[in-house]
Motif scaffolding. Structure first.
Motif, PDB file in Angstrom:
ATOM      1  N   UNK A 472       0.841  -1.205   0.000  1.00  0.00           N
ATOM      2  CA  UNK A 472       0.000   0.000   0.000  1.00  0.00           C
ATOM      3  C   UNK A 472       0.873   1.251   0.000  1.00  0.00           C
ATOM      4  N   UNK A 473       0.512   2.205  -0.818  1.00  0.00           N
ATOM      5  CA  UNK A 473       1.221   3.494  -0.815  1.00  0.00           C
ATOM      6  C   UNK A 473       2.428   3.546  -1.705  1.00  0.00           C
ATOM      7  N   UNK A 474       2.650   2.531  -2.564  1.00  0.00           N
ATOM      8  CA  UNK A 474       3.800   2.555  -3.471  1.00  0.00           C
ATOM      9  C   UNK A 474       3.313   2.325  -4.903  1.00  0.00           C
ATOM     10  N   UNK A 475       4.160   2.681  -5.856  1.00  0.00           N
ATOM     11  CA  UNK A 475       3.802   2.490  -7.263  1.00  0.00           C
ATOM     12  C   UNK A 475       5.075   2.534  -8.099  1.00  0.00           C
ATOM     13  N   UNK A 476       4.915   2.375  -9.401  1.00  0.00           N
ATOM     14  CA  UNK A 476       6.039   2.508 -10.322  1.00  0.00           C
ATOM     15  C   UNK A 476       7.162   1.540 -10.061  1.00  0.00           C
ATOM     16  N   UNK A 477       8.384   2.064 -10.146  1.00  0.00           N
ATOM     17  CA  UNK A 477       9.561   1.207 -10.007  1.00  0.00           C
ATOM     18  C   UNK A 477       9.668   0.619  -8.601  1.00  0.00           C
TER      19      UNK A 477
END
Length: 575
Positions: A472-477
């Motif tokens: 939760x709370x992360x995205x992309x690389x």
């Protein structure tokens, strides 16, 4: 690993049976479909806190059951099971928990009824659940020293066992010294008590097995009449006029004559003859016993009195005469020690001093080993965090008390050595290092926990590791990196992961889709293992939402292809 999970009448789940495999299993689905409910069920099997709210509305109880397989030769749960008398056959463990509508639980392990605390101890050896907001072992500083020791493998384990063997001796000597240094009034009271006890036991003049012998004699006297009657009848049956011995004598004479005429009857003649002389001796013995039999009520009274005395001593000092005598020798030695207290205190202080010096030397050796492995651990952690795009994060294994203190009187000697260890972190340049337990939750915490899990999962021996929305709370690389870390943990342990990230779902060895539907006015949760086409559609949904276009499907296929290459790379590395 967790092989099978059965859930019945739990929250919105009516009945569900899920099979699990090795590697990474990802659970996806719409919000509210029941993904976290499945993890809640596993958590309760591991001894989590139960509640009547978990029972499906209108039902009497919720039923949870999980089948686990372990390597009996390696897994730590085998020793725990032996400790609690739980039989493990063919490396299989079944955990079961029923929760009633009143909130009470009935727990079983391999069919054996156990307390919730035992279920928790066994369950936590099999399952490690890590959620976004859950306080885990890695977050508690009390677990940091054991984790460091596990990371140090056999070298630290051998040194620690060597230290603890001497520590037990030191601890026992300290207890003896403390007992002898109680205040004068307590010592005087204690001495008076054991003097009285020593005198009472000594006066009783106990003999081993005396009570058994007296009980046997009492039984004979109480049954005198029946014994006398039986012996008399037996004797008369043998020796009376025209009774057994007369008829046997006649048979012996007749067979003797027959054997003289025909040798075929010689064996029978000899057998009857032998029986006659044996019975004649028996009859004589019975007669002698009858002459000796005498009813003695005074002896019976003496036996009763002695048995009452022995039973009184048993109530005070032990269940048997052997126990009473063992207690007597113990308090006799204690009495001598108290009477010569100063001499014994002096001897103990010398012994303690010698053992303490040896103990401190071993503790210093253990501390040096730990500090060496702490440096290695720090290097590993920094590398893991760098791969998670946290290259500016600083990790430190901090020793709060070290064994190098020159003033021995100020050193607190503990069961596990002199060291107190806590993990410290600084996630931003210029910020001071803080205890891991104080680090704010969120995306950063998820990555830190994954880094630690990736290292320690190999050392903890946990059968199944569960990540509940740790991304939760992360995205992309960063999301891609988290997926790789989760998969890397799954190489050495079975991992179940609830995720909303397509990057994580693409890495799944098994992809389970959780959905809910209405049936007869009630909500039901179902689980389906996705094939390749279904997995593409689900990852597409995770990428774009409700509407899935050809472009979205293409993107999902690319994610799966990249995931396949990553898996090949990990497979080659493990080889």
């Amino acid at each position: 690993m967790l092989i099978e999970l059965s859930i019945k009448n739990f929250a919105i789940i009516e009945a569900l049976s899920i099979s699990f495999r090795k590697g990474l299993t990802v659970l996806t689905g719409e919000t509210g479909a029941g993904k976290s409910i499945i993890i809640d069920a596993i958590n309760l099997l591991a001894g989590g806190r139960g509640s009547s709210e978990f029972v499906r509305h209108g039902e009497e109880k919720a039923e949870l059951e999980g089948l686990f397989s372990i390597d009996e030769s390696k897994h730590q749960v085998k020793d725990k099971a032996d400790e609690f008398g739980i039989d493990i056959s063919e490396g299989m463990i079944v955990l079961r928990r029923d929760i009633s509508e009143s909130g009470k639980s009935i727990c079983r392990i391999n069919g054996k009824l156990v307390t919730l605390s035992i279920l928790r101890e066994i369950g936590r050896s099999l399952i490690d659940i890590h959620g976004q907001h859950e306080h885990q072992e890695l977050m508690a500083n009390s677990f940091h020293l054991p984790l460091l020791d596990q990371f140090g493998a056999e070298k630290i384990t051998d040194a620690l066992q060597d230290y603890q063997m001497l520590y037990r001796n030191y601890d026992e000597l300290k207890k003896q010294w403390e007992n002898l240094n109680q205040n004068e009034q307590q010592m005087a009271h204690r001495l008076d008590l054991i003097k009285f006890q020593v005198e009472e036991i000594k006066k009783a003049d106990l003999k081993l097995n005396e009570d058994d012998e007296l009980l046997e004699e009492k039984k004979k006297i109480n049954n005198f009449e029946r014994i006398y009657e039986g012996l008399t009848t037996a004797y008369q049956s043998l020796r009376g006029d025209q009774r057994a011995m007369d008829w046997l004598a006649r048979a012996m004479e007749e067979l003797d004559e027959a054997a003289a005429l025909d040798p075929n009857y010689k064996s029978s003649s000899e057998q009857v003859s032998n029986s006659f002389y044996i019975l004649e001796e028996v009859a004589s013995t019975i007669r002698s016993n009858l002459d000796l039999l005498e009813y003695d009520p005074e002896r019976l009274e003496m036996i009763e009195s002695r048995l009452n005395e022995l039973n009184g001593l048993k109530r005070k000092y032990g269940k048997s005469i052997e126990d009473i005598l063992a207690y007597f020798h113990k308090i006799e030695s204690e009495m001598e020690t108290i009477q010569n207290r100063e001499v014994h205190v002096s001897q103990l202080e010398k012994q303690i001093s010698v053992v303490k010096s040896d103990l401190l030397f071993k503790a210093a050796t253990l501390s040096k080993l730990r500090q060496s492995f702490a440096d290695n651990l720090t290097t590993y952690i920094h590398q893991e965090l760098k791969e998670l795009y946290m290259e500016k994060t600083v990790f430190e294994v901090r020793f709060l008390q070290k064994g190098s203190d020159k003033n021995e009187d100020n050193i607190q000697i503990r069961k596990n050595g002199l060291d107190e260890v806590e993990f410290f972190l600084s996630t931003n340049p210029g910020e001071p290092l803080k205890p891991l337990s104080k680090v704010a939750s969120g995306g950063e915490l998820s990555r830190i926990m994954l880094a630690l899990k990736n290292i320690f999962s190999k050392h903890q021996g946990i059968t199944s590791i569960i990540f509940d929305e740790v991304d939760t709370g992360v995205s992309g690389r960063v999301a891609q990196s988290i997926g790789e870390k989760i998969y890397r943990v799954a190489v050495d342990s079975q991992v179940l992961c609830i995720s909303h990230l397509p990057q994580v779902a693409a890495l799944a060895d098994t992809h389970l889709f959780i959905s809910k539907e209405m049936e007869k006015g009630r909500t039901r949760t179902s689980v389906k293992a996705l094939n390749e086409d279904e997995q593409i559609k689900e990852i597409g949904r995770m990428i774009s939402g409700v509407e899935i276009t050809e472009l979205t499907k293409q993107h999902a296929k690319e994610l799966l292809e990249q995931a396949g290459l990553l898996k090949e790379r990990f497979a080659n590395l493990s080889v």
